[in-house]
Each structure stands twice: as C-alpha cells, then as structure tokens.
Design a protein around this motif. Structure first.
Motif, PDB file in Angstrom:
ATOM      1  N   ALA A  35       1.224  -1.004  -0.112  1.00 21.18           N
ATOM      2  CA  ALA A  35      -0.164  -0.405   0.296  1.00 21.18           C
ATOM      3  C   ALA A  35       1.026   1.151  -0.308  1.00 21.18           C
ATOM      4  N   LEU A  36       1.890   0.647   0.973  1.00 25.12           N
ATOM      5  CA  LEU A  36       2.441   2.547   1.008  1.00 25.12           C
ATOM      6  C   LEU A  36       3.011   2.962  -0.115  1.00 25.12           C
ATOM      7  N   LEU A  37       3.589   1.599  -1.403  1.00 23.77           N
ATOM      8  CA  LEU A  37       4.034   1.429  -2.645  1.00 23.77           C
ATOM      9  C   LEU A  37       3.441   2.422  -3.636  1.00 23.77           C
ATOM     10  N   PHE A  38       1.932   1.482  -3.207  1.00 13.57           N
ATOM     11  CA  PHE A  38       1.739   2.472  -5.001  1.00 13.57           C
ATOM     12  C   PHE A  38       1.305   4.033  -4.443  1.00 13.57           C
ATOM     13  N   LEU A  40       3.091   6.060  -2.725  1.00 14.22           N
ATOM     14  CA  LEU A  40       4.566   6.658  -3.044  1.00 14.22           C
ATOM     15  C   LEU A  40       5.143   6.767  -4.766  1.00 14.22           C
ATOM     16  N   SER A  41       3.940   6.009  -5.203  1.00 21.63           N
ATOM     17  CA  SER A  41       4.514   5.818  -6.582  1.00 21.63           C
ATOM     18  C   SER A  41       3.522   7.048  -6.622  1.00 21.63           C
ATOM     19  N   ASP A  42       2.161   7.580  -6.724  1.00 19.81           N
ATOM     20  CA  ASP A  42       1.286   8.038  -6.961  1.00 19.81           C
ATOM     21  C   ASP A  42       1.835   9.312  -6.848  1.00 19.81           C
ATOM     22  N   TYR A  43       2.597   9.457  -5.553  1.00 19.71           N
ATOM     23  CA  TYR A  43       2.651  11.060  -4.862  1.00 19.71           C
ATOM     24  C   TYR A  43       3.815  11.537  -6.093  1.00 19.71           C
ATOM     25  N   ALA A  44       5.247  10.468  -5.888  1.00 19.49           N
ATOM     26  CA  ALA A  44       6.051  10.898  -7.128  1.00 19.49           C
ATOM     27  C   ALA A  44       5.423  11.100  -7.836  1.00 19.49           C
ATOM     28  N   TYR A  45       4.814  10.514  -8.411  1.00 22.59           N
ATOM     29  CA  TYR A  45       5.049  10.926 -10.496  1.00 22.59           C
ATOM     30  C   TYR A  45       4.229  12.586 -10.292  1.00 22.59           C
ATOM     31  N   LEU A  46       3.112  12.583  -9.071  1.00 23.92           N
ATOM     32  CA  LEU A  46       2.406  13.690  -9.104  1.00 23.92           C
ATOM     33  C   LEU A  46       3.335  15.217  -8.483  1.00 23.92           C
ATOM     34  N   TYR A  47       4.509  15.285  -7.915  1.00 18.72           N
ATOM     35  CA  TYR A  47       5.108  15.485  -7.067  1.00 18.72           C
ATOM     36  C   TYR A  47       6.357  15.871  -7.391  1.00 18.72           C
ATOM     37  N   GLY A  48       7.345  14.996  -7.773  1.00 20.99           N
ATOM     38  CA  GLY A  48       8.048  15.039  -8.946  1.00 20.99           C
ATOM     39  C   GLY A  48       9.495  14.024  -7.753  1.00 20.99           C
ATOM     40  N   ILE A  49       9.389  14.444  -6.085  1.00 18.51           N
ATOM     41  CA  ILE A  49      10.701  12.800  -5.424  1.00 18.51           C
ATOM     42  C   ILE A  49      11.152  11.865  -6.289  1.00 18.51           C
ATOM     43  N   ASN A  77      10.320  -2.578 -13.832  1.00 12.98           N
ATOM     44  CA  ASN A  77       9.681  -2.683 -15.080  1.00 12.98           C
ATOM     45  C   ASN A  77       8.099  -2.382 -15.276  1.00 12.98           C
ATOM     46  N   THR A  78       7.149  -2.028 -14.040  1.00 18.01           N
ATOM     47  CA  THR A  78       6.522  -1.460 -14.021  1.00 18.01           C
ATOM     48  C   THR A  78       5.718  -0.300 -13.598  1.00 18.01           C
ATOM     49  N   LEU A  79       6.512   0.290 -12.395  1.00 17.71           N
ATOM     50  CA  LEU A  79       6.400   1.307 -11.554  1.00 17.71           C
ATOM     51  C   LEU A  79       7.145   2.643 -11.988  1.00 17.71           C
ATOM     52  N   ARG A  80       8.519   1.349 -12.539  1.00 17.94           N
ATOM     53  CA  ARG A  80       9.781   2.541 -13.156  1.00 17.94           C
ATOM     54  C   ARG A  80      10.045   3.588 -11.647  1.00 17.94           C
ATOM     55  N   ALA A 180      -7.890  -3.220  -5.009  1.00 18.33           N
ATOM     56  CA  ALA A 180      -8.149  -2.207  -5.133  1.00 18.33           C
ATOM     57  C   ALA A 180      -7.062  -2.147  -6.515  1.00 18.33           C
ATOM     58  N   ARG A 181      -5.725  -2.029  -6.503  1.00 16.95           N
ATOM     59  CA  ARG A 181      -4.677  -2.084  -7.615  1.00 16.95           C
ATOM     60  C   ARG A 181      -4.364  -3.885  -7.908  1.00 16.95           C
ATOM     61  N   ASN A 182      -5.382  -4.704  -7.617  1.00 23.50           N
ATOM     62  CA  ASN A 182      -5.059  -6.211  -8.512  1.00 23.50           C
ATOM     63  C   ASN A 182      -3.917  -6.112  -7.916  1.00 23.50           C
ATOM     64  N   TRP A 183      -3.008  -6.122  -7.177  1.00 22.95           N
ATOM     65  CA  TRP A 183      -1.769  -6.532  -6.687  1.00 22.95           C
ATOM     66  C   TRP A 183      -1.730  -7.794  -5.326  1.00 22.95           C
ATOM     67  N   ASP A 184      -1.284  -8.719  -6.076  1.00 30.98           N
ATOM     68  CA  ASP A 184      -0.689 -10.089  -4.931  1.00 30.98           C
ATOM     69  C   ASP A 184       0.358 -10.180  -4.214  1.00 30.98           C
TER      70      ASP A 184
END
Length: 247
Positions: A35-38, A40-49, A77-80, A180-184
């Motif tokens: 959950a933290l990973l997803f 943070l990925s959203d935050y990083a894409y939005l705010y540029g960290i 490969n997916t989150l980059r 909800a992110r369909n991650w196992d």
C-alpha cells in the motif's frame, strides 16, 4: 486525488520534502508496504520526488528469493523506480534473538542505501495495529509513561530520518487499497508464527483482552499512546534545557 489515505500521505510529505528530493521506501511485499509503495508512486508522479525502493530478503522462507525478484520486476518494469535488493548472508541459519538480529541487519542495509542515494528520509509502512501492539508490549515491559507513546511518526535512527506516515491508518483500509490495485501481495507465514512475540500478541493476547472487555482494545491503546506523546512533548524540551544548563 481524493482518496483519504493518499491525502494522509500527501499532507505528511509536503511538509518534509521538495520536488526532486530523494526518498527511500522500505518494502517487504506484504499488505502494508505494498500500500505504501502504490501511494508513494502516485505521490512521486504528481510531485516529482526521486523515489527509491529498498527490499531486504531475510531468506527465512524458500520462496522469498523468488518473491524478491517478482517485487523487483514490479518496481523496475511497471512502476519505473530504482530498486535496491540485498539478501541476508546468514539466511537459513538458526540464531538466538533472531528477530533482533534481523532488525539490525535490515536497518544496516537501509543505512547503506540511504547514504548512497543521499536520501532525505526513509519511509516505513507501520500502521495503526502495529502502534497498538507496540504500546501494549511496552506496558507489559514496564515502560515509563513517556515511552508509552509507542512508534513515532518521525524519528532519527542511526543518522537517518525515518518517517511512518500511515501510523493512524487501519490495516484493513490498506488491504482494500492493495486489492483495488489488483496486486497479489506476499503472505509471510513468519508473521503468523507463534514462535515470535508479535504474532503471539496478535493471535492470542489481543483477542483474549477483547473477549474479556467486550470491545476492541486497539483504539484504547492508541488513545493512551496519544496522551503519552503529549506528555513526552511537554517534558522533553524542559529536560533538554536542564541537561544543557548543567553540562
């Protein structure tokens, strides 16, 4: 983004990092850290960290190596995002104080990544149930009132700024986000092994207390934690000033 958990993370990080700052997330692949990973990925894409993901494989389970590579593939490969992986050199060995040694080994790995990348902070995925368990553990250990504040959302450990933005979020909400992110996510059976203290508390002690009192004790423990935190915030500056006066 209107998700309340994302807002919790955003409000926390906006006061601590700026665009292009480097932060590290310690990720195990379980529910909480996924959950933290997803988030943070959203935050990083939005705010540029500049986000780096660090995973330490203790090697306690035969499938852990394969899971570490699956996690690497997801991140790279997916989150980059850059992915840092290390496996315990003592994996598979039976050692006394296994939990404490594993914690120190993992922390040393995080330190290496932290200083190598010049990170501003290390993010960990502790959540509300972790907080309640910590407070209960410290009660039975005879901790002082100030130390009943449990896990701090911001702390300094071995020269690292350690941040835990999800401490007030229930684990069930984090699980819903991951699903909800369909991650196992990975189920680590050692988290349910009664040979370790935390699983025994989770499986035996907390349910017993709840059956005795007829209600969930988690929120009561978290309220105690908040009161202890206020006490600590009041006394610590006074004690620091007193110490400085006499040294």
């Amino acid at each position: 983004m209107k998700d309340p958990i994302f807002k919790t993370l955003k409000d926390f990080l906006c006061s601590k990092v700026s665009s292009q700052d480097t932060v590290i997330a310690g990720v195990s692949g379980g529910i909480d850290s996924s959950a933290l990973l997803f988030l943070l990925s959203d935050y990083a894409y939005l705010y540029g960290i500049d986000l780096h993901i660090a995973h330490f494989d203790h090697g306690w389970r035969k499938e852990s190596g394969e899971q570490a590579q699956l996690l690497r593939s997801l991140v790279e490969n997916t989150l980059r995002w850059p992915f840092h992986l290390e496996r315990s050199k003592d994996s598979g060995k039976k050692r006394a104080n296994l939990e404490d040694e594993a914690r120190r080994e993992r922390l040393a790995f995080f330190q290496r990544v932290y200083h190598k990348t010049g990170a501003s902070g290390l993010l960990l995925a502790h959540q509300r149930e972790d907080q309640a368990e910590t407070v209960l553990k410290r009660i039975f250990e005879g901790a002082s009132l100030q130390h009943l504040e449990g896990i701090r959302s911001v702390s300094t450990i071995e020269g690292m700024q350690v941040w835990r933005p999800l401490l007030n979020v229930p684990r069930e909400k984090l699980k819903k986000l991951v699903i909800a992110r369909n991650w196992d996510y990975f189920d680590d059976e050692t988290n349910e092994d009664p040979a370790f203290l935390r699983p025994r508390m989770r499986q035996e002690l907390l349910p017993l207390l709840e059956s005795c009192f007829g209600k969930k004790v988690e929120m009561s423990l978290c309220r105690l934690r908040s009161q202890a935190q206020l006490l600590s915030q009041y006394y610590e500056p006074k004690m620091d000033a007193l110490y400085a006066h006499f040294t």
